[in-house]
Design a protein around this motif. Sequence first.
Motif, PDB file in Angstrom:
ATOM      1  N   UNK A  59     -33.386  23.139 152.771  1.00 43.76           N
ATOM      2  CA  UNK A  59     -32.852  21.572 152.790  1.00 43.76           C
ATOM      3  C   UNK A  59     -31.704  21.521 151.963  1.00 43.76           C
ATOM      4  N   UNK A  60     -30.421  21.159 152.712  1.00 40.34           N
ATOM      5  CA  UNK A  60     -28.931  21.250 151.860  1.00 40.34           C
ATOM      6  C   UNK A  60     -28.855  20.271 152.912  1.00 40.34           C
ATOM      7  N   UNK A 155     -20.975  29.463 146.444  1.00 39.97           N
ATOM      8  CA  UNK A 155     -19.927  28.079 146.031  1.00 39.97           C
ATOM      9  C   UNK A 155     -20.322  27.175 146.955  1.00 39.97           C
ATOM     10  N   UNK A 156     -20.115  27.406 148.240  1.00 41.08           N
ATOM     11  CA  UNK A 156     -20.479  26.312 149.714  1.00 41.08           C
ATOM     12  C   UNK A 156     -22.524  26.139 149.621  1.00 41.08           C
ATOM     13  N   UNK A 157     -22.624  27.323 149.531  1.00 41.08           N
ATOM     14  CA  UNK A 157     -24.350  26.981 149.738  1.00 41.08           C
ATOM     15  C   UNK A 157     -24.907  26.023 148.110  1.00 41.08           C
ATOM     16  N   UNK A 158     -24.315  26.146 147.104  1.00 40.85           N
ATOM     17  CA  UNK A 158     -25.082  26.258 145.766  1.00 40.85           C
ATOM     18  C   UNK A 158     -24.570  24.626 145.417  1.00 40.85           C
ATOM     19  N   UNK A 159     -23.277  24.233 145.835  1.00 47.87           N
ATOM     20  CA  UNK A 159     -22.908  22.843 146.242  1.00 47.87           C
ATOM     21  C   UNK A 159     -23.734  21.804 147.243  1.00 47.87           C
ATOM     22  N   UNK A 160     -23.966  22.634 148.268  1.00 42.96           N
ATOM     23  CA  UNK A 160     -25.094  21.873 149.249  1.00 42.96           C
ATOM     24  C   UNK A 160     -26.410  21.957 148.888  1.00 42.96           C
ATOM     25  N   UNK A 161     -26.114  22.512 148.453  1.00 43.98           N
ATOM     26  CA  UNK A 161     -28.456  22.108 147.782  1.00 43.98           C
ATOM     27  C   UNK A 161     -28.073  21.774 145.840  1.00 43.98           C
ATOM     28  N   UNK A 173     -21.641  20.301 137.695  1.00 41.45           N
ATOM     29  CA  UNK A 173     -21.431  21.397 136.692  1.00 41.45           C
ATOM     30  C   UNK A 173     -21.918  22.781 136.408  1.00 41.45           C
ATOM     31  N   UNK A 174     -22.732  21.176 135.369  1.00 41.34           N
ATOM     32  CA  UNK A 174     -24.159  21.945 134.697  1.00 41.34           C
ATOM     33  C   UNK A 174     -24.867  22.857 135.741  1.00 41.34           C
ATOM     34  N   UNK A 175     -25.130  22.784 136.523  1.00 39.25           N
ATOM     35  CA  UNK A 175     -25.934  22.766 137.107  1.00 39.25           C
ATOM     36  C   UNK A 175     -25.180  23.934 138.382  1.00 39.25           C
ATOM     37  N   UNK A 176     -23.876  23.620 138.766  1.00 36.32           N
ATOM     38  CA  UNK A 176     -23.156  25.034 139.906  1.00 36.32           C
ATOM     39  C   UNK A 176     -22.843  26.539 138.977  1.00 36.32           C
ATOM     40  N   UNK A 177     -22.520  25.746 137.241  1.00 41.20           N
ATOM     41  CA  UNK A 177     -22.376  26.379 136.611  1.00 41.20           C
ATOM     42  C   UNK A 177     -23.802  27.803 135.912  1.00 41.20           C
ATOM     43  N   UNK A 180     -28.498  31.239 138.660  1.00 36.65           N
ATOM     44  CA  UNK A 180     -29.503  31.272 139.307  1.00 36.65           C
ATOM     45  C   UNK A 180     -30.335  33.102 139.523  1.00 36.65           C
ATOM     46  N   UNK A 181     -29.624  33.578 140.404  1.00 32.70           N
ATOM     47  CA  UNK A 181     -30.019  35.057 141.119  1.00 32.70           C
ATOM     48  C   UNK A 181     -28.728  36.147 141.033  1.00 32.70           C
ATOM     49  N   UNK A 182     -27.756  35.922 140.088  1.00 36.27           N
ATOM     50  CA  UNK A 182     -26.792  37.011 140.187  1.00 36.27           C
ATOM     51  C   UNK A 182     -25.828  36.477 140.628  1.00 36.27           C
ATOM     52  N   UNK A 183     -25.654  34.910 141.134  1.00 36.37           N
ATOM     53  CA  UNK A 183     -24.352  34.744 141.604  1.00 36.37           C
ATOM     54  C   UNK A 183     -22.203  34.224 141.376  1.00 36.37           C
TER      55      UNK A 183
END
Length: 188
Positions: A59-60, A155-161, A173-177, A180-183
């Motif tokens: 889900x996104x 950036x897009x996928x991580x924000x949507x997730x 911010x902390x979540x996106x930065x 998780x898997x080398x992104x």
Amino acid sequence: LVLFGRSIFLGTRVTKFSHGKLDAFTSVNAPLVGSLGVEIELSSEITKRFSSKICLQTGFDTNILVISLFPGQSLDFLSIGVLPKVKGVVLEAYGMGNLPSSFIPFLQAAKEHKVSVVVRTQCLEGSTSMSTYETGRQALMEGVIEAYDMSLEASIVKLMWGIKKGVPYEEMGAFLQKNQVGEIRLCK
């Protein structure tokens, strides 16, 4: 992972740069994971990341806006009430995250509406360093989230997730930065 031609790419670091070439994909800010030939050759840097069973989450929330800056860009399209309708914005800025000072009121409004704004570079290689210039520092004060060296796709996928998972605005911010898997590699 993405396998294309003889190359093995880390899925969070791959982007397509050509519609017709046989080597149409490239790795963004990261080396190849390996190569395919008579044998599969993996980089010595590849390690097993998880010892337990992986739980996949689906889900996104696709209710985001992606804006790529260009010289002389009018902000009229942003003044038509876009912010109450979107939950996140990925802003592709110049160079190290530079953006025109005319974007600051939009960023202030985004903060007021608790709409997360991620700023990344338009460049395939390199990273944002928004504290380098005054406008970047102002944008950071307005709550923008630096993407550092994340690709546009990541950036897009991580924000949507993150939006779909219900990550609060104050924690996005902390979540996106968080890598998780080398992104992402933080370049603070």
